[in-house]
Design a protein around this motif. Structure first.
Motif, PDB file in Angstrom:
ATOM      1  N   GLU A 198     -71.567 -58.197  -6.608  1.00 23.53           N
ATOM      2  CA  GLU A 198     -72.949 -57.550  -6.448  1.00 23.53           C
ATOM      3  C   GLU A 198     -74.153 -58.405  -6.062  1.00 23.53           C
ATOM      4  OE1 GLU A 198     -71.836 -53.725  -9.458  1.00 23.53           O
ATOM      5  OE2 GLU A 198     -72.896 -55.658 -10.187  1.00 23.53           O
ATOM      6  N   GLN A 199     -73.820 -59.749  -6.385  1.00 25.14           N
ATOM      7  CA  GLN A 199     -75.029 -60.701  -5.932  1.00 25.14           C
ATOM      8  C   GLN A 199     -75.439 -60.763  -4.787  1.00 25.14           C
ATOM      9  OE1 GLN A 199     -76.787 -62.134  -8.652  1.00 25.14           O
ATOM     10  NE2 GLN A 199     -75.332 -61.635 -10.421  1.00 25.14           N
ATOM     11  N   LEU A 203     -79.392 -60.459  -3.480  1.00 25.31           N
ATOM     12  CA  LEU A 203     -80.205 -61.817  -3.170  1.00 25.31           C
ATOM     13  C   LEU A 203     -80.759 -61.577  -1.792  1.00 25.31           C
ATOM     14  CD1 LEU A 203     -77.949 -64.399  -5.060  1.00 25.31           C
ATOM     15  CD2 LEU A 203     -80.174 -63.820  -5.877  1.00 25.31           C
ATOM     16  N   ALA A 204     -79.916 -61.195  -0.935  1.00 27.71           N
ATOM     17  CA  ALA A 204     -80.198 -60.828   0.287  1.00 27.71           C
ATOM     18  C   ALA A 204     -81.624 -59.960   0.484  1.00 27.71           C
ATOM     19  CB  ALA A 204     -79.140 -60.186   1.091  1.00 27.71           C
ATOM     20  N   MET A 205     -81.703 -58.818  -0.318  1.00 27.97           N
ATOM     21  CA  MET A 205     -82.687 -57.992  -0.386  1.00 27.97           C
ATOM     22  C   MET A 205     -83.882 -58.907  -0.739  1.00 27.97           C
ATOM     23  SD  MET A 205     -81.095 -54.572  -1.797  1.00 27.97           S
ATOM     24  CE  MET A 205     -79.718 -53.713  -0.838  1.00 27.97           C
ATOM     25  N   LEU A 206     -84.037 -59.887  -1.791  1.00 27.69           N
ATOM     26  CA  LEU A 206     -84.837 -60.563  -2.068  1.00 27.69           C
ATOM     27  C   LEU A 206     -85.439 -61.426  -1.147  1.00 27.69           C
ATOM     28  CD1 LEU A 206     -84.054 -61.356  -5.886  1.00 27.69           C
ATOM     29  CD2 LEU A 206     -85.783 -59.835  -5.034  1.00 27.69           C
ATOM     30  N   THR A 262     -84.846 -50.442  -2.949  1.00 27.27           N
ATOM     31  CA  THR A 262     -83.700 -50.979  -2.238  1.00 27.27           C
ATOM     32  C   THR A 262     -82.649 -49.889  -1.835  1.00 27.27           C
ATOM     33  OG1 THR A 262     -82.425 -51.162  -4.369  1.00 27.27           O
ATOM     34  CG2 THR A 262     -83.934 -52.961  -3.764  1.00 27.27           C
ATOM     35  N   ALA A 263     -81.924 -50.343  -0.591  1.00 30.11           N
ATOM     36  CA  ALA A 263     -81.119 -49.209  -0.328  1.00 30.11           C
ATOM     37  C   ALA A 263     -80.152 -50.079   0.730  1.00 30.11           C
ATOM     38  CB  ALA A 263     -81.941 -48.193   0.668  1.00 30.11           C
ATOM     39  N   ALA A 264     -78.945 -49.099   0.680  1.00 30.17           N
ATOM     40  CA  ALA A 264     -77.722 -49.972   1.445  1.00 30.17           C
ATOM     41  C   ALA A 264     -78.312 -49.419   2.806  1.00 30.17           C
ATOM     42  CB  ALA A 264     -76.558 -49.379   1.000  1.00 30.17           C
ATOM     43  N   GLU A 308     -80.096 -55.336   3.277  1.00 32.57           N
ATOM     44  CA  GLU A 308     -79.358 -56.646   3.234  1.00 32.57           C
ATOM     45  C   GLU A 308     -79.902 -57.583   4.410  1.00 32.57           C
ATOM     46  OE1 GLU A 308     -75.329 -57.314   2.176  1.00 32.57           O
ATOM     47  OE2 GLU A 308     -75.331 -55.236   1.761  1.00 32.57           O
ATOM     48  N   SER A 309     -80.042 -56.921   5.471  1.00 32.82           N
ATOM     49  CA  SER A 309     -80.412 -57.881   6.800  1.00 32.82           C
ATOM     50  C   SER A 309     -81.636 -57.547   7.304  1.00 32.82           C
ATOM     51  CB  SER A 309     -79.357 -57.485   7.762  1.00 32.82           C
ATOM     52  OG  SER A 309     -79.136 -56.014   8.039  1.00 32.82           O
ATOM     53  N   SER A 310     -82.565 -56.722   6.668  1.00 32.66           N
ATOM     54  CA  SER A 310     -83.604 -56.182   7.187  1.00 32.66           C
ATOM     55  C   SER A 310     -84.626 -55.850   6.221  1.00 32.66           C
ATOM     56  CB  SER A 310     -83.525 -55.219   8.428  1.00 32.66           C
ATOM     57  OG  SER A 310     -83.121 -54.019   8.207  1.00 32.66           O
ATOM     58  N   SER A 311     -86.033 -55.285   6.544  1.00 33.09           N
ATOM     59  CA  SER A 311     -86.771 -54.859   5.592  1.00 33.09           C
ATOM     60  C   SER A 311     -87.706 -53.902   6.504  1.00 33.09           C
ATOM     61  CB  SER A 311     -87.732 -55.738   4.640  1.00 33.09           C
ATOM     62  OG  SER A 311     -88.562 -56.677   5.661  1.00 33.09           O
ATOM     63  N   GLY A 312     -88.602 -53.208   5.949  1.00 39.25           N
ATOM     64  CA  GLY A 312     -89.566 -52.304   6.491  1.00 39.25           C
ATOM     65  C   GLY A 312     -90.500 -51.961   5.603  1.00 39.25           C
ATOM     66  N   CYS A 313     -91.953 -51.835   6.224  1.00 39.27           N
ATOM     67  CA  CYS A 313     -92.893 -51.346   5.375  1.00 39.27           C
ATOM     68  C   CYS A 313     -93.670 -50.249   6.120  1.00 39.27           C
ATOM     69  CB  CYS A 313     -94.093 -52.386   5.017  1.00 39.27           C
ATOM     70  SG  CYS A 313     -95.191 -52.044   3.638  1.00 39.27           S
ATOM     71  N   GLU A 314     -93.801 -49.082   5.327  1.00 33.39           N
ATOM     72  CA  GLU A 314     -94.601 -47.827   5.877  1.00 33.39           C
ATOM     73  C   GLU A 314     -95.622 -47.740   5.025  1.00 33.39           C
ATOM     74  OE1 GLU A 314     -93.599 -45.954   8.457  1.00 33.39           O
ATOM     75  OE2 GLU A 314     -91.460 -46.594   8.627  1.00 33.39           O
TER      76      GLU A 314
END
Length: 371
Positions: A198-199, A203-206, A262-264, A308-314
Motif C-alpha cells: 500500500e506504500q 507516496l505517489a499521491m503525496l 485521495t482516489a484510485a 497516483e499519476s496525476s492531480s487536479g484542483c477544482e
C-alpha cells in the motif's frame, strides 16, 4: 465502547484514581441532585483503575496504587491540567456546545437561522450536532449512522485500503502544513499504518501534492489553520453545524477552504462534485453565512484530488447565487430525512458488503444472503 484506549492520558488516569480514593459516595434519585449516602464509609487503602473494551471484552489495569501514590500522581499530573482548565476563559465552540447550558447566552458559535433549509421536527428534540459526513452516512443507511456516528461503535475488522491510505496521506499533509508549505519537503520512506504493497500509491499521491501545494508562495503574514473546527448554531432547529476543513488559510483578505481527497480513479463525470462530496455544499452554506469570516468576495473553496499519476484542483465560489442555491438544495435533501428520523431503520443495499456494522445488522446480512 469498542476497545481499550492504549493512549489514555496519564492525568485522566490520575484524576480517576484520586476521585476514587478521596471522593464521597453519593446517590441520586430521579430528577434530584447527588446526595451523600448515609452512614460512615471506610476510606480505601488501594485504588485500581481498569480500562474495559465493551466491544472486544478485553481489559487492562491502568493504575494500581496505594493512596499515597495516588495523591502524588494527582498532584504531579492531574492538578496542573485541571488548574489550566479552570483558569482558561477562552471560548472554544464545537460539539461540546451540544450539552452546554450556557449556549443561549454565549456569543459563540455564530447564529445562522435556517442554514439547513428544512423545517423543524414534528416534536421537540434534544439539541443535536450534525456534519456533512453525518448527513452522507445517514443518507446511505440511517442504522449505520446511528451505530457509528451517534453510538460511536467500531468494528474489530481492519479498515479498507482506501480508508487507511486516505488517513495516512492526510496525517502526513497535516503535519507538514503545520510547519508551512510543502515546497522542498522530502517524502518519507514509508507511511505509518500501511502495508508494503500500500506504500507506493500513497507516496505517489503525496508526490503529486508536492508539485502544487496550496501554501506555496503564500505571504508570511497570512493565517494558516490545519483542520480547524468550525461551528455555527441554528436556533430555529436547535442544531449545531460542525465542519473540519482539511486546511483553512487567508489570501488577500479572504478565507480559502481547502479539502483534499485521495482516489484510485476520477469521480463519475455525470454527477456534480457537490453531490459527490457533501462537504463542499456544506462549506458553501457556512461561508455564505459568514463562517469563518473575511471578505466574502475573496473567499474560495478548493477541492484537491490526488491520484497516483496525476492531480487536479477544482474551485467553487461560495458567493455565487447559483452555487448557493444548488448547495441549499443538496443539503436540504440530505438533512430533511435526518432531522425527523426517530427510528434509524436499516436501508439494505450494495453498500452492506463493506459496512463495518454488518455484524450488528440482521437486515444487512439477510440482504447479502439473498443477493
Amino acid at each position: 465502547m469498542n476497545t481499550v484506549k492504549k493512549d489514555r492520558p496519564h492525568p485522566e488516569i490520575a484524576e480517576a484514581a484520586a476521585v476514587t480514593a478521596t471522593g464521597v459516595p453519593t446517590q441520586a434519585a430521579f430528577g434530584d441532585i447527588h446526595r451523600p449516602l448515609a452512614g460512615s464509609t471506610v476510606p480505601p487503602r488501594q485504588v485500581r483503575v481498569i480500562g474495559l473494551g465493551c466491544g472486544d471484552g478485553r481489559h487492562t489495569v491502568l493504575a494500581d496504587w496505594d493512596t499515597g501514590r495516588t495523591a502524588h500522581e494527582f498532584t504531579l499530573h492531574a492538578k496542573p491540567v485541571l488548574a489550566r482548565v479552570a483558569e482558561d476563559d477562552r471560548l472554544n465552540p464545537g460539539s461540546g456546545c451540544e450539552r452546554c447550558e450556557g449556549l443561549m447566552g454565549c456569543e459563540q458559535p455564530p447564529r445562522v437561522n435556517g442554514l439547513l433549509g428544512i423545517p423543524g421536527p414534528r416534536r421537540p428534540r434534544k439539541r443535536r450536532s450534525v456534519s456533512a459526513t453525518d448527513l452522507r452516512v445517514h443518507s446511505r443507511c440511517p442504522a449505520q449512522f446511528h451505530l457509528t456516528r451517534v453510538l460511536h461503535l467500531r468494528s474489530g475488522e481492519p479498515e479498507s485500503e482506501p480508508v487507511r491510505r486516505g488517513r495516512a496521506v492526510d496525517d502526513w499533509l497535516n503535519e507538514r502544513h503545520r510547519q508551512g508549505s510543502c515546497r522542498g519537503a522530502t517524502l518519507p520512506a514509508t507511511l505509518p499504518g500501511l502495508s508494503e504493497a500500500e506504500q507506493p500509491p500513497a507516496l505517489a499521491m503525496l508526490a503529486q501534492h508536492l508539485l502544487d501545494c496550496p501554501l506555496d508562495g503564500l505571504p508570511p503574514d497570512e493565517h494558516v489553520r490545519v483542520q480547524p473546527r468550525l461551528t455555527a448554531y441554528d436556533p430555529e432547529l436547535d442544531v449545531l453545524l460542525i465542519a473540519d476543513p482539511d486546511l483553512l488559510y487567508t489570501r488577500s483578505g479572504g478565507w480559502i477552504w481547502h479539502e483534499t481527497k485521495t482516489a484510485a480513479r476520477r469521480p463519475w463525470e455525470g454527477r456534480e462534485l457537490m453531490e459527490t462530496y457533501p462537504q463542499l455544499p456544506f462549506a458553501v452554506l457556512l461561508m455564505a453565512a459568514g463562517v469563518p469570516g473575511g471578505d466574502p468576495r475573496r473567499s474560495l473553496i478548493e477541492l484537491e484530488m490526488l491520484y497516483e499519476s496525476s492531480s487536479g484542483c477544482e474551485e467553487i465560489d461560495p458567493g455565487e447565487p447559483e452555487t448557493q442555491a444548488e448547495a441549499r438544495r443538496i443539503i436540504a435533501e440530505l438533512a430533511g430525512p435526518w432531522a425527523v428520523d426517530e427510528t434509524y431503520a436499516p436501508k439494505p443495499g450494495g453498500h452492506c458488503a463493506g459496512c463495518e456494522m454488518l455484524g450488528h445488522c440482521v437486515a444487512g446480512r439477510s440482504h447479502l444472503e439473498a443477493w
